[in-house]
Every structure is written in C-alpha cells, then in structure tokens.
Write a protein that holds these residues in place. Structure first.
Motif, mmCIF file in Angstrom:
data_model
loop_
_atom_site.group_PDB
_atom_site.id
_atom_site.type_symbol
_atom_site.label_atom_id
_atom_site.label_comp_id
_atom_site.label_asym_id
_atom_site.label_seq_id
_atom_site.Cartn_x
_atom_site.Cartn_y
_atom_site.Cartn_z
ATOM 1 N N SER A 169 53.581 19.331 -27.117
ATOM 2 C CA SER A 169 52.530 18.980 -26.153
ATOM 3 C C SER A 169 52.147 17.510 -26.212
ATOM 4 C CB SER A 169 51.294 19.851 -26.392
ATOM 5 O OG SER A 169 50.711 19.564 -27.657
ATOM 6 N N THR B 41 54.961 15.958 -23.577
ATOM 7 C CA THR B 41 55.154 16.421 -22.196
ATOM 8 C C THR B 41 53.988 17.293 -21.760
ATOM 9 O OG1 THR B 41 56.642 17.615 -20.706
ATOM 10 C CG2 THR B 41 56.474 18.455 -22.946
ATOM 11 N N GLY B 42 53.662 17.164 -20.476
ATOM 12 C CA GLY B 42 52.680 18.051 -19.876
ATOM 13 C C GLY B 42 53.322 19.020 -18.901
#
Length: 434
Positions: free
Chosen positions: A119, A122-123
């Motif tokens: 996390s 990257t979202g």
C-alpha cells in the motif's frame, strides 16, 4: 569423496569444472525469471506491476537463505581446507537448524507485513489485490527455500557442483513447465492467473529440495550433521549483502512512483533482464567460493590470488557480452514484457544507460564473492553498502530531482565505477592482512 582436489588441480580447469555447472544452472534460472515475467505480463500490465512491487521482499527472503548459505559454505570449506573435519560437520548441523528457523519466521512475518508494504507504493486496487495473491502463496514456501539453499551450499562446499546443478535445473525447468499450465489453465489444470505463477514458483522450490534429499541418500558426502558450529559471523554480512538490493529497489520504487507507474514497471523489467548477466556471473562466483575458502584454509595464498584473477576475467567476459546485447537489442528485450510503446521506449532508454556499468561491475561482484569465500563477511558488506546504498541512492535522488526521472538511470553506472574502485581497494587491503 576426497576434497583435496580443490588445492591440487590446475587453477583454470579446476575453476571451470566448479563454475560451469553453476553457470548453466544460473542461465536456466535466468530463463525461468524471464519466462515467469513474460507469462505474468500476458495477464495485464497491472499484474506485471504487482510482480515488480513484490520482488524486493521476495529478494529479501532469498537473500537471507543465500546469505546464510554463504556462511555455511565458507565455514565448511575453510574447515575442510585446514583439516578440521569435525568442526565442518558441526557447522553443517547448525546451519540446517537455523535455516529452518529462519524460514518459519520469514513466512509469518512477510505474509503479515505485505498489505502495508504494497500500500506504500500503489493505490490501485487491482495491483494491490494481485500483489497479495502472489505474495501470500510464494512466501508460504519460505521454509522450503531455506532448506533447499542450505543443501545447495553444503554440496557446493565439498565440491559436488553437479548435484547442485541437477537440483537447480529440476526446480527451474519444473517451474517453467508449470507457469503456463497454472496461469492460463491448460488441459486439466485450473486457470489461476497470477496465483498460478506463485504456485509454480513454490512447487519449483519443492522439486529442488526433493533432489537434494534424494542425493543425500544416494550419494552421501563426507560432511555429516553434528549439533554445534557458528555461522553468523559470515552469514549475517552475506545476508545483508544480498538483502540490500531489496532496499534499493524499494527506495527507487518510492522515488519513481511519484512520477508515473511506468517507471516502476521499467525498473522491475530491468531487474528481471539483468539476471541473465548477474546470475551466470554469480554461478562463476559460486564455483569460486569453496575453492578460495579451501585453499585459504590450506594456506595456499598464491592459488587464492590466481583463483580471484581467473574469476574476474570470466565475469568480465560475461558482462562485456551483456553490454553489447543491451546496446543492440534494447527495444526487443523490453517488448517481451510490455506492449505499451511508451514503456518500451522508456525501458530501452534506461537499459542503454545502465549497461555502461556492466563491465566494471565485474570487479565488485568478484571481490565481494571472494571475500565471502575467505570468511571476510564484514569486508564484503562494505562493498555492497557502496553499491546499493551509499552511492546509488543519493545519486538517484539528485538526478531525479534535478534532471528528471528519465535521467535517474545514470546513477547505476556511476555507482558501479565508484564501487569498483572501493572493492579493489578493500580486497587488496584484506589480502595484505591475511
């Protein structure tokens, strides 16, 4: 089997006989890495991004296994060279017990921490989900990885490189065969997507371990397992040496992801491609370690120097070939893993810059491996710190912030030049003191 051949046979034929099986194994291992990434890339670019983000943690687990195995290899080889057979057996037993313990701890720790780790980079929900699917399965095999690499270094320490080659080939070839079957669901196999790639990787490790266990029964070695020994003095620095690339990749992912996801993909593809160079070079170094350790333990200083020089020349030849390939075929290589023209062009640009440091990197690769074989783990760690932290991270940050992300790749060759000078000095200085 008598290990004295390691100090009696001529240097070049001896190094070739020890290194060539490992070079072949590493080439197949490189092919596995490429094939695995190729099939994952066919799922989607999000799947390839997930694989790239999981790679640093996966590399860290391998680093613990390989690094501790280097400690096992060095201690056993030096003990055999000095004639202390009982201490070699104690070190082997200690190594097996601690390898299994490491595997159990890493299984639980890595699976628990992966959601937080992914996390941070990257979202994208799809990337995050695929990353967790892949990592949870792969890391469940950590104990198997640790056990397999223990036996690999044990057999290497006594010069049984062909058994190591057979075991590695069994795992890699099994993995290559299972990848498309489990990813795409060929014939009776279920279509598992990125989870299939992870399962194929884990089963490949199982195949490797089974070959070692069978070899222990069918072709016993002279080193038996006792209950004592001490390996951390060499093993911990070696673990850190191999874990530092994970730190580097994570830091670069964090730096580049602020600009575009494509840079993260390019970095991940590069680290897959460079295994075709550095794994074969590492195969030569794996052949060097037991030889240099045995001869060091036996007091054969001249042979130690000759072994180093022969390994340096061999590694340099591999790196020179890799430089030519990357300069001439950068675009086709990148196109294996992405059909996005922007990603291919950005990757080709990166590859042509980075390859400028390949040849000179042979100095640091050889010096670090030789020092580990001599039992000088702390000195080897100094080289790795230069290569993966002290030079490249500040250089990458400055280049990225001042000239833009397209120029960050210059940090790689700059680092190799600086590290080669440091490695040569550390190795020569260490030899003078021994």
């Amino acid at each position: 089997m008598n290990e004295t051949f390691m100090k009696e046979r001529p240097i070049v034929p001896l190094l070739a006989s020890m290194a060539l099986p490992m070079v072949l194994s590493m080439l197949v291992n490189s092919l596995y890495n490429i094939v695995d990434s190729f099939f994952v890339a066919q799922i989607s670019e999000e799947a390839m991004t997930a694989l790239s983000l999981v790679y640093p943690v996966q590399n860290f687990i391998n680093a613990v296994a390989i690094g501790f195995g280097v400690g096992i290899n060095a201690v056993i080889s030096i003990c055999l060279g000095s004639g202390d057979h009982r201490r070699a057996e104690k070190a082997a037993a200690h190594g097996l017990a601690l390898s299994l313990l490491h595997g159990a701890v890493l299984t639980g720790g890595s699976i628990a921490l992966m959601p937080l780790f992914l996390s941070r980079f990257t979202g994208d929900g799809a990337v995050l989900e695929m990353g967790l699917q892949y990592s949870n399965i792969v890391f469940a095999f950590s104990v198997v990885i640790m056990a397999g690499l223990f036996y690999e270094k044990l057999f290497q320490a006594v010069g049984r490189m062909k058994i190591t080659m057979t075991a590695l080939l069994a795992g890699c070839i099994g993995n290559i065969i299972l990848d498309p079957l489990l990813i795409f669901g060929v014939g009776p196999f279920p279509e598992l997507g990125i989870s299939g790639a992870a399962l194929a990787t884990g089963l490949g490790q199982v195949f490797t371990l089974l070959v070692y266990l069978a070899a222990c029964r069918l072709f016993p070695i002279s080193v038996k397992l006792r209950r004592e020994g001490f390996l951390y003095a060499v093993g911990v620095p070696a673990i850190l040496n191999l874990a530092l690339p994970s730190l580097l990749i994570s830091a670069l992912n964090g730096l580049l992801s602020a600009y575009a996801q494509s840079y993260v993909v390019v970095l991940g593809i590069y680290y897959k491609l460079q295994t075709f160079l550095y794994l074969p070079a590492n195969g030569i170094v794996q052949g060097l370690r037991p030889l240099i350790g045995y001869n060091y333990g036996a007091g054969e200083q001249i042979r130690v120097r000759k072994l180093y020089n022969a390994t340096l020349i061999s590694s340099g030849a591999i790196m020179a070939l890799g430089t030519v390939i990357c300069l001439l075929w950068a675009e086709p290589l990148m196109a294996l893993f992405s059909d996005q023209s922007a990603t291919v062009q950005a990757g080709a640009h990166a590859l042509r810059i980075i390859c400028a440091g390949f040849l000179i990197s042979a100095v640091s690769v050889t010096s670090s491996g030789a020092l580990e074989g001599l039992g000088k783990g702390a000195q080897s760690l100094v080289i790795s710190l230069c290569r993966y932290v002290l030079v490249i991270l500040p250089a990458a940050f400055l280049l990225c912030r001042t000239l833009g992300p397209d120029q960050v790749w210059h940090a790689f060759w700059i680092t190799e030049v600086v590290t080669a000078g440091a490695a040569f000095w550390v190795y020569r200085n260490t030899l003078r003191r021994t």
